[in-house]
Write an enzyme that holds these catalytic residues in place. Structure first.
Site, mmCIF file in Angstrom:
data_model
loop_
_atom_site.group_PDB
_atom_site.id
_atom_site.type_symbol
_atom_site.label_atom_id
_atom_site.label_comp_id
_atom_site.label_asym_id
_atom_site.label_seq_id
_atom_site.Cartn_x
_atom_site.Cartn_y
_atom_site.Cartn_z
ATOM 1 N N THR A 1 0.816 -1.217 0.000
ATOM 2 C CA THR A 1 0.000 0.000 0.000
ATOM 3 C C THR A 1 0.850 1.268 0.000
ATOM 4 O O THR A 1 1.973 1.268 0.527
ATOM 5 C CB THR A 1 -0.905 -0.009 1.255
ATOM 6 O OG1 THR A 1 -1.465 1.276 1.453
ATOM 7 C CG2 THR A 1 -0.133 -0.379 2.513
ATOM 8 N N ASP A 2 0.281 2.338 -0.549
ATOM 9 C CA ASP A 2 0.945 3.651 -0.506
ATOM 10 C C ASP A 2 1.170 4.127 0.926
ATOM 11 O O ASP A 2 2.015 4.985 1.186
ATOM 12 C CB ASP A 2 0.141 4.699 -1.301
ATOM 13 C CG ASP A 2 -1.322 4.830 -0.898
ATOM 14 O OD1 ASP A 2 -1.736 4.203 0.099
ATOM 15 O OD2 ASP A 2 -2.057 5.566 -1.594
ATOM 16 N N GLU A 3 0.404 3.563 1.867
ATOM 17 C CA GLU A 3 0.485 4.061 3.250
ATOM 18 C C GLU A 3 1.843 3.838 3.888
ATOM 19 O O GLU A 3 2.175 4.492 4.881
ATOM 20 C CB GLU A 3 -0.593 3.397 4.107
ATOM 21 C CG GLU A 3 -1.976 3.635 3.563
ATOM 22 C CD GLU A 3 -3.038 3.739 4.643
ATOM 23 O OE1 GLU A 3 -2.677 3.899 5.818
ATOM 24 O OE2 GLU A 3 -4.217 3.658 4.287
ATOM 25 N N TYR A 13 -1.444 0.078 11.069
ATOM 26 C CA TYR A 13 -1.658 -0.693 9.832
ATOM 27 C C TYR A 13 -0.499 -0.453 8.865
ATOM 28 O O TYR A 13 0.123 -1.406 8.352
ATOM 29 C CB TYR A 13 -2.990 -0.293 9.176
ATOM 30 C CG TYR A 13 -3.098 -0.687 7.715
ATOM 31 C CD1 TYR A 13 -3.199 -2.030 7.345
ATOM 32 C CD2 TYR A 13 -3.086 0.276 6.696
ATOM 33 C CE1 TYR A 13 -3.281 -2.401 5.996
ATOM 34 C CE2 TYR A 13 -3.174 -0.078 5.360
ATOM 35 C CZ TYR A 13 -3.265 -1.426 5.010
ATOM 36 O OH TYR A 13 -3.344 -1.779 3.691
ATOM 37 N N LYS A 42 2.377 -3.086 7.407
ATOM 38 C CA LYS A 42 2.577 -3.371 5.978
ATOM 39 C C LYS A 42 4.015 -3.020 5.560
ATOM 40 O O LYS A 42 4.599 -3.697 4.706
ATOM 41 C CB LYS A 42 1.568 -2.583 5.123
ATOM 42 C CG LYS A 42 0.111 -3.007 5.299
ATOM 43 C CD LYS A 42 -0.195 -4.410 4.793
ATOM 44 C CE LYS A 42 -0.157 -4.534 3.292
ATOM 45 N NZ LYS A 42 -0.615 -5.887 2.840
#
Ligand code: NAD
Ligand code: TYD
Length: 341
Positions: A123-125, A150, A154
């Site tokens: 994810t971009d997060e 989260y 990741k």
């Protein structure tokens, strides 16, 4: 081609399975999913049972994973995760277990079973927040800066994938995507939350000033990009998957209310999410250039498909919103204060 897909009963995993089976008649899939609150076999209705084998199992369970891989697979595609930021803020335990430990279990199994390629869905997060006022996009070599549990879990998973590649020579590819939308997304996430609340004329909670920016992509476009990375990506590389579609949250809410013919008076500004990232935006140049991928859906066409699906699938939505969802919703929104943004 035999794909071992984890988390294939969730939102993106189920879309990927439908697409992979439709695109390649020789493709067979083992779908290994624990069926947490987010997993739903109804998402796979109509999928050919001759080519899709479902196994209920937890990716942190080494024995179960090894047993499931007794039927040899060519590629592992790891979608399985705890995926909702707000839940990770409430309690991070399952995030660390599934997203970190579970990924390592799969990497070990991939190595021991001679899996040809490991695709980690990320994810971009993991890169944290971009400045709002500058016209910059996140490229694959940007520094890690996760800002919530989260995202941190990741990012940790990505490090483990990289380590397996460097240490053991595992053929691994990481894909990072922005905010997906489309059918079968659990209504804790922004777009299905807006849709399901608006359909029922219930208030729509908007965090803070609602001016945060997300980079939205229709789920099938994401899945097509994963198929490209699987077939033609270079081992050890990261690919950013983005549709160049940045939107402020308030504009997303307004577009959906307008499409449904519902009033903006449903909007409630509530206390901001702690550590809320202001802006995500991925630069997809590398996957466009090297793998020839492009998003097919526009924001408008994707949104129309999504709205139609939620309108037509009231039973799915009612089931998703029943049971533990109510408890989660009360915990998440019950104590929030309305603000005047
Ligand atoms: P989701 O929450 O809808 O589905 C997750 C699936 O994983 C569920 O079917 C669940 O039952 C399964 N699962 C959870 N824990 C498991 C475990 N321990 N063992 C086996 N299965 C387990 O998530 P999603 O939105 O479909 O996201 C899929 C992947 O894509 C995740 O890895 C997520 O980090 C990543 N991702 C999501 C988005 C997005 O916008 N939703 C964007 C970028 C990346
Ligand atoms: P979300 O769908 O949770 O995805 P992510 O946190 O991974 O980006 O949220 C998308 C954006 O919408 C994010 O900026 C948080 C915001 N949001 C709200 O304003 N209200 C809500 O009730 C939810 C769930 C999200």
């Amino acid at each position: 081609m035999h794909l071992f897909v984890t988390g294939g009963a969730g939102f993106i995993g189920s879309a990927f399975i439908r697409l992979a089976l439709a695109e390649d008649p020789t493709c067979r899939i083992t779908n290994f999913d624990a069926l947490t609150y987010a997993g739903n076999l109804d998402n796979l209705k109509g999928v050919d049972p001759q080519r899709h084998r479902f196994l209920r199992g937890d990716i942190t369970d080494r024995h179960a994973v090894t047993a499931a891989l007794e039927v040899p697979a060519d590629v592992i595609v790891n979608f399985a995760a705890e995926s909702h930021v707000d839940r990770s803020i409430q309690c991070s335990d399952t995030f660390l277990r599934t997203n970190i430990l579970g990924t390592q279990v799969l990497l070990d199994a991939a190595r021991l079973k001679g899996i040809q390629r490991f695709i980690q869905i990320s994810t971009d997060e993991v890169l944290g927040s971009l400045p709002e006022d500058a016209d910059v996009l996140s490229t694959e070599d940007a520094a890690y800066a996760p800002n919530n549990p989260y995202a941190a879990s990741k990012a940790a998973a990505e490090h483990l994938v990289r380590a397996a590649q460097r240490t053991f020579g595992l053929d691994a590819v990481i894909t990072r995507c922005g905010n997906n939308f489309g059918p079968c997304q659990f209504p804790e996430k922004l777009i299905p939350l807006i849709l399901s609340n608006a359909i029922l004329d219930q208030p729509i909670p908007v965090y803070g000033d609602g001016r945060q920016v997300r980079d939205w992509i229709y789920v099938d476009d994401h899945c097509r990009a994963i198929l490209r990375a699987l077939a033609a990506g270079t081992a050890g590389e990261i690919y950013h998957i983005g549709a160049r579609n940045e939107r402020q949250n308030l504009d997303v809410v307004a577009a959906i209310l307008k499409a449904l013919g519902k009033p903006e008076s449903l909007i409630r500004f509530v206390t901001d999410r702690p550590g809320h990232d202001r802006r995500y935006a991925l630069d997809p140049t590398k996957i466009e250039r090297d793998l020839g991928w492009r998003a097919c859906e526009t924001w408008e066409s994707g949104l129309l498909k999504t709205i139609r699906w939620y309108n037509d699938n009231g039973n799915w939505l009612a089931r998703a919103r029943s049971g533990s969802y109510r408890e989660y919703y009360d915990r998440q929104y019950g104590g929030t204060t309305e603000t005047s943004s």
